[in-house]
Write a protein that holds these residues in place. Structure first.
Motif, PDB file in Angstrom:
ATOM      1  N   THR A  83     -45.136  -3.538 -27.860  1.00  0.00           N
ATOM      2  CA  THR A  83     -45.902  -3.748 -29.099  1.00  0.00           C
ATOM      3  C   THR A  83     -45.069  -3.376 -30.325  1.00  0.00           C
ATOM      4  OG1 THR A  83     -48.055  -3.445 -28.072  1.00  0.00           O
ATOM      5  CG2 THR A  83     -47.896  -2.896 -30.400  1.00  0.00           C
ATOM      6  N   THR A  87     -43.719  -5.806 -33.383  1.00  0.00           N
ATOM      7  CA  THR A  87     -43.970  -5.484 -34.795  1.00  0.00           C
ATOM      8  C   THR A  87     -42.670  -5.445 -35.577  1.00  0.00           C
ATOM      9  OG1 THR A  87     -45.764  -4.089 -34.017  1.00  0.00           O
ATOM     10  CG2 THR A  87     -45.120  -3.841 -36.321  1.00  0.00           C
ATOM     11  N   THR A  91     -41.738  -8.077 -38.381  1.00  0.00           N
ATOM     12  CA  THR A  91     -41.615  -7.606 -39.762  1.00  0.00           C
ATOM     13  C   THR A  91     -40.258  -7.964 -40.350  1.00  0.00           C
ATOM     14  OG1 THR A  91     -43.070  -5.766 -39.260  1.00  0.00           O
ATOM     15  CG2 THR A  91     -41.703  -5.565 -41.223  1.00  0.00           C
ATOM     16  N   GLN A 178     -45.837 -14.405 -40.515  1.00  0.00           N
ATOM     17  CA  GLN A 178     -45.695 -13.289 -41.442  1.00  0.00           C
ATOM     18  C   GLN A 178     -44.923 -13.711 -42.692  1.00  0.00           C
ATOM     19  OE1 GLN A 178     -47.331 -10.459 -40.669  1.00  0.00           O
ATOM     20  NE2 GLN A 178     -46.917 -10.161 -42.822  1.00  0.00           N
ATOM     21  N   ILE A 232     -47.724  -5.023 -42.613  1.00  0.00           N
ATOM     22  CA  ILE A 232     -47.059  -4.503 -41.413  1.00  0.00           C
ATOM     23  C   ILE A 232     -48.091  -3.894 -40.470  1.00  0.00           C
ATOM     24  CG2 ILE A 232     -45.424  -2.783 -40.561  1.00  0.00           C
ATOM     25  CD1 ILE A 232     -43.865  -3.243 -43.213  1.00  0.00           C
ATOM     26  N   LEU A 235     -50.000  -6.627 -38.941  1.00  0.00           N
ATOM     27  CA  LEU A 235     -49.185  -7.295 -37.921  1.00  0.00           C
ATOM     28  C   LEU A 235     -49.138  -6.441 -36.656  1.00  0.00           C
ATOM     29  CD1 LEU A 235     -47.105  -9.486 -37.047  1.00  0.00           C
ATOM     30  CD2 LEU A 235     -45.337  -8.027 -38.013  1.00  0.00           C
ATOM     31  N   PHE A 236     -48.993  -5.128 -36.843  1.00  0.00           N
ATOM     32  CA  PHE A 236     -48.925  -4.198 -35.714  1.00  0.00           C
ATOM     33  C   PHE A 236     -50.161  -4.348 -34.820  1.00  0.00           C
ATOM     34  CE2 PHE A 236     -50.272   0.165 -34.399  1.00  0.00           C
ATOM     35  CZ  PHE A 236     -49.413   0.266 -33.325  1.00  0.00           C
ATOM     36  N   LYS A 237     -51.334  -4.365 -35.440  1.00  0.00           N
ATOM     37  CA  LYS A 237     -52.552  -4.539 -34.648  1.00  0.00           C
ATOM     38  C   LYS A 237     -52.690  -5.993 -34.191  1.00  0.00           C
ATOM     39  CE  LYS A 237     -54.880  -2.939 -37.919  1.00  0.00           C
ATOM     40  NZ  LYS A 237     -56.006  -2.597 -38.809  1.00  0.00           N
ATOM     41  N   THR A 239     -50.480  -7.885 -33.124  1.00  0.00           N
ATOM     42  CA  THR A 239     -49.699  -8.230 -31.929  1.00  0.00           C
ATOM     43  C   THR A 239     -50.588  -8.337 -30.690  1.00  0.00           C
ATOM     44  OG1 THR A 239     -49.242  -5.903 -31.582  1.00  0.00           O
ATOM     45  CG2 THR A 239     -47.543  -7.158 -32.728  1.00  0.00           C
ATOM     46  N   TYR A 275     -53.161   2.702 -31.097  1.00  0.00           N
ATOM     47  CA  TYR A 275     -53.129   1.937 -32.356  1.00  0.00           C
ATOM     48  C   TYR A 275     -53.356   2.860 -33.556  1.00  0.00           C
ATOM     49  CZ  TYR A 275     -53.031  -2.629 -30.001  1.00  0.00           C
ATOM     50  OH  TYR A 275     -52.660  -3.707 -29.259  1.00  0.00           O
ATOM     51  N   THR A 279     -50.510   3.621 -36.378  1.00  0.00           N
ATOM     52  CA  THR A 279     -50.841   3.207 -37.750  1.00  0.00           C
ATOM     53  C   THR A 279     -50.731   4.398 -38.699  1.00  0.00           C
ATOM     54  OG1 THR A 279     -52.339   1.534 -36.894  1.00  0.00           O
ATOM     55  CG2 THR A 279     -52.611   2.150 -39.196  1.00  0.00           C
TER      56      THR A 279
END
Lengths: 299, 264
Positions: A83, A87, A91, A178, A232, A235-237, A239, A275, A279
């Motif tokens: 993950t 990210t 990014t 993105q 960001i 995007l992280f979540k 994924t 998560y 975050t």
């Protein structure tokens, strides 16, 4: 916040409007206004909160022992790493392309502006999941990828099926998606810098690339950063959407485990806590990076 | 672009030559044929009502605005163009930027770089545009800050300074390139009245040392005291020019008289 905003009224005499005279009134005491309803609201909120926490601890359905067992399990840690990689690549590639697109949209060439605008329009219009599935099935459209002279002979080629594996299809999809958003954020940041700044730099004869790197971009960063951090984190979540392509990232791995052992809730909590944790780390990083770019700012 | 009949050979002792310069923004004629010469070491003050084109004229001298017709030369070099036969070719941005390092420009709103300290503001152009060694640029910056009376503010950020101090830093920044010519675009218009004096004092000091300057301003007292030539502009044209005693005290044109009666 106050629930009551009425001025305090002296019941006996009505509103007290006489100005105190100098003699004998030097030591008047100030009595702040009382907010009894605020205390009621605080009490009610506290009760609801206590109930929720009590439930988290005592409800056996949460199965905290299962949570603890899987939270740091090898497969989960590996999935967290995947993950994070998605990210990071999403990014870096997304913002790299986004910066190019932003300057295309700010360029003097109508053609470059139109191309960048069309790109942003297209990639903001296509749902990410649809786009990811397109990339995943790229081999249907193009059997091989060849490098060479445009419309002319090629020098070397790849089999698309091998080149665009699931992971690279996912990175490609996330980055291209993105980039459209990053472009607008960067463009907004550049537009927020006062015209006088590049004009002063131009009047001093500072070379063009240096004007951008040293004068405009550091100031643009101040308005870019909060929005970029939002992107960001999202995007992280985001994924987790890649799980449809059977890539072993956090959400997919958790689904695999609870598919096997049936412990849905504790395993969803494993993903949730990871998560939240990561975050929070990103938010702390954001704070420090913003502080760096706030040099010389009044606020 | 340029009329081919106009002579582009500068007069020998002129630092700035402006010949038949026209400029329009859309349908608005901002400059309608400006001719002006400024001799080396002289101070020229440009007066005029707002919208008369005086700021635009100043901005054409370092090519922040392109001209539609005519030409401008500074120290014998055409600005923004290269002459070949009877054609003027527009210069590349890099060449224009190099020309600008010989012309200092001071803005109404200072336009200091807010994320850089005072000393970083001053050494930026010498290091980045002229390739001076940083150590040498720092020494020059220190000397210039002392000259504008701000030796103790080298490490401050612009927002920590008053408007008058910021403008003095902006003047030091322009001087750091050792320009042949200094252009001031209403340098005191954005200042509180009590801060105007300190900036004008710095400009006067530069005038005494023989710096060639063109100053757009509304400060009539300053014009009277410092200018060698006063130029009065209205509606994109030079209405009259001459020694301050003549233009300010014995204006020949009705338009100049009307303007002076309002600002004096």
């Amino acid at each position: 916040m106050s629930l009551t905003s009425d001025p305090p009224i002296d019941k006996a005499t009505g509103p007290h409007t006489t100005v105190p005279t100098a003699t004998g009134h030097d030591a008047l005491t100030v009595v702040p206004v009382r907010h009894p309803w605020r205390w009621v609201a605080v009490a009610a909120t506290a009760v609801v909160l206590a109930q929720f926490l009590h439930g988290l601890i005592t409800n056996p359905g949460w199965e905290w022992d299962v949570f603890a067992q899987f939270f740091t399990a090898g497969t989960i840690l590996k999935a967290v790493w995947v993950t994070l990689q998605l990210t990071l690549y999403g990014t870096v590639l997304g913002f790299a392309l986004g910066i190019v697109l932003a300057f295309m949209r700010l360029s003097g060439s109508r053609f470059l502006r139109a191309v960048a605008y069309a790109y942003i329009w297209a990639f903001r219009s296509i749902p990410l999941i649809v786009q990811l599935l397109f990339w995943f099935n790229l081999a249907y459209l193009y059997k091989e990828l060849r490098f060479g002279i445009p419309f002319g002979p090629g020098f070397f080629s790849f089999d698309t099926m091998n080149l665009v594996g699931a992971m690279s299809a996912a990175v490609l999809g996330l980055a291209l998606h993105q980039a459209a958003y990053a472009a607008e954020i960067v463009r907004g940041g550049v537009l927020a810098v006062d015209d006088g700044q590049s004009e002063a730099a131009a009047a001093l004869g500072i070379p063009r690339h240096r004007q951008l790197r040293r004068i405009v971009l550091p100031q643009a960063m101040r308005s870019i950063l909060p929005n970029a951090a939002n992107e960001i984190i999202s995007l992280f979540k985001g994924t987790s959407i890649v799980s449809v392509m059977a890539i072993g990232e956090l959400f997919y791995q958790v689904q695999v485990v609870y598919g096997r052992n049936g412990r849905v809730v504790p395993l969803l909590m494993v993903a949730t806590v990871w998560y939240i944790l990561l975050t929070s780390v990103l938010s702390v990083l954001q704070h420090y990076v913003e502080r760096h770019y706030a040099k010389g700012a009044a606020r | 672009m340029s009329s081919t009949t106009e002579d582009t050979t500068p007069t020998p002792d002129a630092m700035v030559e402006i010949r038949s310069v026209h400029k329009r923004f859309g349908s608005l004629d901002v400059l309608r044929g400006i001719d002006l010469s400024v001799r080396a070491g002289e101070v020229t003050v440009v007066l005029g009502p707002s919208g008369s084109g005086k700021s635009t004229l100043l901005r054409t001298i370092n090519h922040l605005e392109k001209v539609d017709r005519g030409w401008i030369s500074v120290d014998g070099t055409l600005i923004g163009y290269r002459r070949d036969g009877d054609k003027l070719y527009e210069l590349r941005e890099r060449e224009v930027l190099r020309q600008r390092t010989r012309i200092g420009f001071v803005f109404q709103n200072f336009n200091l770089f807010p994320h850089l300290t005072v000393v970083e503001n001053i050494i930026e152009a010498p290091v980045a545009a002229l390739g001076r060694p940083k150590k040498e640029a720092l020494a020059t910056a220190e000397r210039l800050l002392a000259r504008v009376g701000l030796a103790d503010k080298a490490e401050a950020y612009p927002k920590q300074l008053s408007g008058g101090q910021q403008q003095r830093v902006a003047i030091a920044r322009a001087l750091a390139l050792e320009p042949k010519l200094l252009l001031f675009d209403e340098p005191t218009s954005a200042l509180d009245p009590e801060l105007v004096g300190e900036v004008l004092d710095v400009i006067k000091d530069l005038a005494l040392q023989g710096t060639t300057m063109i100053v757009v301003t509304h400060e009539i007292g300053f014009a009277r005291e410092v200018a060698d030539t006063v130029v009065f502009m209205d509606e994109g044209r030079i209405v009259e020019q001459g020694a301050p005693g003549d233009v300010l005290d014995r204006p020949r044109h009705e338009r100049t008289r009307a303007f002076l009666s309002k600002v004096l």
